[in-house]
Design an enzyme around this catalytic site. Sequence first.
Site, PDB file in Angstrom:
ATOM      1  N   PHE A 121      14.643  48.080  36.495  1.00  0.00           N
ATOM      2  CA  PHE A 121      13.330  48.289  35.885  1.00  0.00           C
ATOM      3  C   PHE A 121      13.443  47.964  34.405  1.00  0.00           C
ATOM      4  O   PHE A 121      14.548  47.955  33.843  1.00  0.00           O
ATOM      5  CB  PHE A 121      12.897  49.746  36.064  1.00  0.00           C
ATOM      6  N   GLN A 235       0.341  54.698  26.661  1.00  0.00           N
ATOM      7  CA  GLN A 235       0.963  53.489  27.218  1.00  0.00           C
ATOM      8  C   GLN A 235      -0.035  52.663  28.012  1.00  0.00           C
ATOM      9  O   GLN A 235      -0.668  53.160  28.937  1.00  0.00           O
ATOM     10  CB  GLN A 235       2.113  53.886  28.148  1.00  0.00           C
ATOM     11  N   HIS A 237       0.072  50.000  30.592  1.00  0.00           N
ATOM     12  CA  HIS A 237       1.006  49.347  31.512  1.00  0.00           C
ATOM     13  C   HIS A 237       0.662  47.863  31.524  1.00  0.00           C
ATOM     14  O   HIS A 237      -0.510  47.507  31.607  1.00  0.00           O
ATOM     15  CB  HIS A 237       0.853  49.956  32.911  1.00  0.00           C
ATOM     16  N   LEU A 251      -2.797  49.910  39.405  1.00  0.00           N
ATOM     17  CA  LEU A 251      -1.432  49.576  39.021  1.00  0.00           C
ATOM     18  C   LEU A 251      -0.769  48.547  39.937  1.00  0.00           C
ATOM     19  O   LEU A 251      -0.897  48.596  41.149  1.00  0.00           O
ATOM     20  CB  LEU A 251      -0.594  50.850  39.026  1.00  0.00           C
ATOM     21  N   GLU A 254       5.968  47.765  38.280  1.00  0.00           N
ATOM     22  CA  GLU A 254       6.973  47.040  37.509  1.00  0.00           C
ATOM     23  C   GLU A 254       8.082  46.526  38.422  1.00  0.00           C
ATOM     24  O   GLU A 254       8.810  45.606  38.082  1.00  0.00           O
ATOM     25  CB  GLU A 254       7.541  48.011  36.462  1.00  0.00           C
ATOM     26  N   ARG A 310       7.664  48.404  28.342  1.00  0.00           N
ATOM     27  CA  ARG A 310       6.263  48.121  28.672  1.00  0.00           C
ATOM     28  C   ARG A 310       5.392  47.799  27.463  1.00  0.00           C
ATOM     29  O   ARG A 310       4.487  46.969  27.544  1.00  0.00           O
ATOM     30  CB  ARG A 310       5.673  49.321  29.409  1.00  0.00           C
ATOM     31  N   HIS A 376      -2.173  53.711  31.273  1.00  0.00           N
ATOM     32  CA  HIS A 376      -1.340  54.223  32.353  1.00  0.00           C
ATOM     33  C   HIS A 376      -0.789  55.615  32.086  1.00  0.00           C
ATOM     34  O   HIS A 376      -0.624  56.401  33.012  1.00  0.00           O
ATOM     35  CB  HIS A 376      -0.182  53.234  32.542  1.00  0.00           C
ATOM     36  N   ARG A 411       7.233  55.066  27.046  1.00  0.00           N
ATOM     37  CA  ARG A 411       8.024  55.555  28.176  1.00  0.00           C
ATOM     38  C   ARG A 411       8.569  54.406  28.999  1.00  0.00           C
ATOM     39  O   ARG A 411       7.851  53.447  29.286  1.00  0.00           O
ATOM     40  CB  ARG A 411       7.152  56.444  29.074  1.00  0.00           C
TER      41      ARG A 411
END
Lengths: 598, 301
Positions: A121, A235, A237, A251, A254, A310, A376, A411
């Site tokens: 990730f 955040q 995303h 979403l 990722e 991100r 997100h 994050r």
Amino acid sequence: MAEYESHDFDVVIIGAGGAGLRAAIEASATGARTALVCKSLLGKAHTVMAEGGVAAALGNVWPEDNWKVHFRDTMRGGKMLNNWRMAQLHALESPERVLELEEWGAVFDRTPDGRILQRDFGGHRYARLAHVGDRTGLELLRTCQQRAVGLGIEVFMECKIVRLLQDDSGAVNGALGFWRESGKLVAFGAKAVVLASGGVGKTWKFTSNSWESTGDGHALALWAGADMIDMECVQFHPTGMVWPPSARGLLVTEGVRGDGGVLRNSEGRRFMFDYISDFFAKETADTIEEGDQWYENKKDFRRPPELLPRDEVARSINSEIKAGRGSPHGGVFLDIASRRSPEYIRRRLPSMYHQFKELADVDITKEPMEIGPTLHYIMGGVRVEADTAATTVPGLYAAGEVAGGMHGANRLGGNSLSDLLVFGRRAGQSAAEHALGRSGTVIDNAQVDAVSAQSLAPFERDSGENPYTVHQDLQDTMQSLVGIIRNESELLEAKEKLGELDERASKVGVEGHRQFNPGWHLALDLESMLAVAHCTTLGAIERRESRGGHTREDYPEPDPELGKVNMVTRMRDGAVVVVREPLPEMPDELKTLFEEAH
Amino acid sequence: MATPTRESTASTARPEATAPTPPATVTLRLWRGDEAGGEFRDYTVENLGGEVVLDVVHRIQAEQAPDLAVRWNCKAGKCGSCSAEVNGRPRLMCMTRMSTLDVSEPVTVSPLRGNPIVRDLVTDVSYNYAVARRIPPFQPGPREPDGTYRMKQVDADRVQEFRKCIECFLCQNVCHVIRDHEDNKPNFAGPRYFARLAELEMHPLDVLDRRELISSDLGIGLCNITKCCTEVCPEGIHITDNAIIPLKERVVDARYDPIAWLGRKIRRRPDPTPAKVAASFAPAAKTGEVISTDAPTRAED
């Protein structure tokens, strides 16, 4: 006097997502009479939407991995604004929390030798995310749900908490809410309350969040006098669906990029190679050839820039779209079809395959996806003590997305599910220990009366404005003025508009009666969302720099001095104020982890 | 009773290309009312294209009927909250595209018929949560000497099929054992929970034997495998073939095993569940004290 139903517990937990369930399991195991109160049905919380995995340095795929590497990745991903102690506890304890889930029945994907498989990730140096295809959140939630049911924990479903109750000293001693189904008032006396209410996404227009994410816990804490930190750090995303309109913001995991997917603009160019910042240059591949070899050989090659944290990826996509190199529906292309076999894609990303097929008529094994940034997650939140999850108000604890500090300014993917487990457990334990040392609680009927009257007022205003209209205007304001790229004049404009929206929200009217009335529920949620909007906007005005999820076009660089402070927002004399306070300082032995050459 | 069938989702045309001139408006015929009764009412809104049924319901809420009761959460087919009957077919509203429906006439949306009505499209699903409390939870055997649990992916696959369940309860709604016979509810777990039990029975690490419970209290024998549950499952779980039929076979094996039979004759089979867990099968105690002259309709779930 208002009539109400009353319950009495040692510990009341607000929210039944991953953090709330994990807190309840621990509080109950510690010996506290525990209640779990949630706004939806049990098992529907936003945790089910988490896709890619839970980050834990198990070292099953890369034995080189350990807590120190995870800690370092988390701090760097958060642009060093994290509470170092939370990041340390998180990295240390997440492997144990994942193994515990297995003991409770979770079935993760397996390595060839039968252990828990881990995937790559963004921002994680090694393949670190334990996962179940792309539905890891559902697995985590269901496992904790089944554990809690097995332990016989009492669950109060479809109950909206509107205020915390406090004794004369200011300590929290309960919570007041309404059953959504009947519209009747209910009070929970509690020696300790844990906030585990999740995020704030519905304050913005395009979000991956579900309807519940209205910042209830943030607002409850703020109104009770608790400190919030870094609420400007939200955040976006990088990969949300952009088409069709009804799916906008949904979403796209990722994991698509972790499993080989790449980002392209309308010219077919892998544009992420054009956006590698100095901060990550040493650890990022600068050629396509190198990046492509990394998936199989992480020792000799560096990761492709599609797997930068991100905030970096979201800003880059935003720039490409602004430069006119976007896709037909205003996003960019995420392509895994040309890079992996259809069988591999369907096995690794079953729910993405299903989601695009069902909602957009796109076969992701054959065509690229159109994606763009979507709101997100909020890194900021209620200020907590790292080891105990205690807020600045006695008797009040917070864990999961509602708590701030763990993720700093940004994050990393997979660090949320592990956050829920590590700090959900700690909050449940601390709350139970606090409760067991206290005598019974007495509910103050004057507080109940005042809150009840305020909550029911919209029914008295037949000609009041429709709450849906006010909500839409709030979302438009936050999306356009406090979005992914910010500047002073727009933020000041937002602040002024929020004042007007406060006024309008205080005059909304609802039709019908109290039984399962979504218009009324929205009127109550609006108060929470406005509280969040104020904190975020004030923090964003005050943080005159760009750091992680907070980007100011008038201050495009990070400011080392501002990197040493939290933006603290709190209520003073009925209004939200913002002040700078220093971050806790990291001990020297941990600092050395950041001095070593990569 | 007409057997509900899963509507084909294999529509190949893009929403904007299904008709040369899409109608300017769409009409939803929504059930409005509560346990005392109600009626269908038509709501007409602009046809925006590219929408799912839940989007249209939301626009009706925002523009015409703010008190229209509906449950929903994720709007992505992952939480299983927005179950309803669309033109009589049990569906998730968030995964039913308007372009797959004939919008030249009103689209009927009604609450799940198998559950008691709360209000409008919201029904009482508490039966399911009560059944969940009756299932003895996962109980693992010892760890490997190295402290890990090992399992092969192929064994994980079998269990993971059932763990995909999003608890939308569409299968519970169409199961005629309970849909048409309310009195069966206390003695029948329903397809969702047979899938859960199959998952536990097939879990490579679980050591508890639940076969007696499955055959007696949870009534697997009442299912006569009409596959209605499998047909409506939005996750495509093969509930009948992969969960219910194997469970029936296991239960029969246990029942006709002569040694097990002898054991039952000689002494009652010991309760396989720990005392703490067994206590939780009973509905949680109602602790709610009412500070009111007006009795609350519910104390807990």
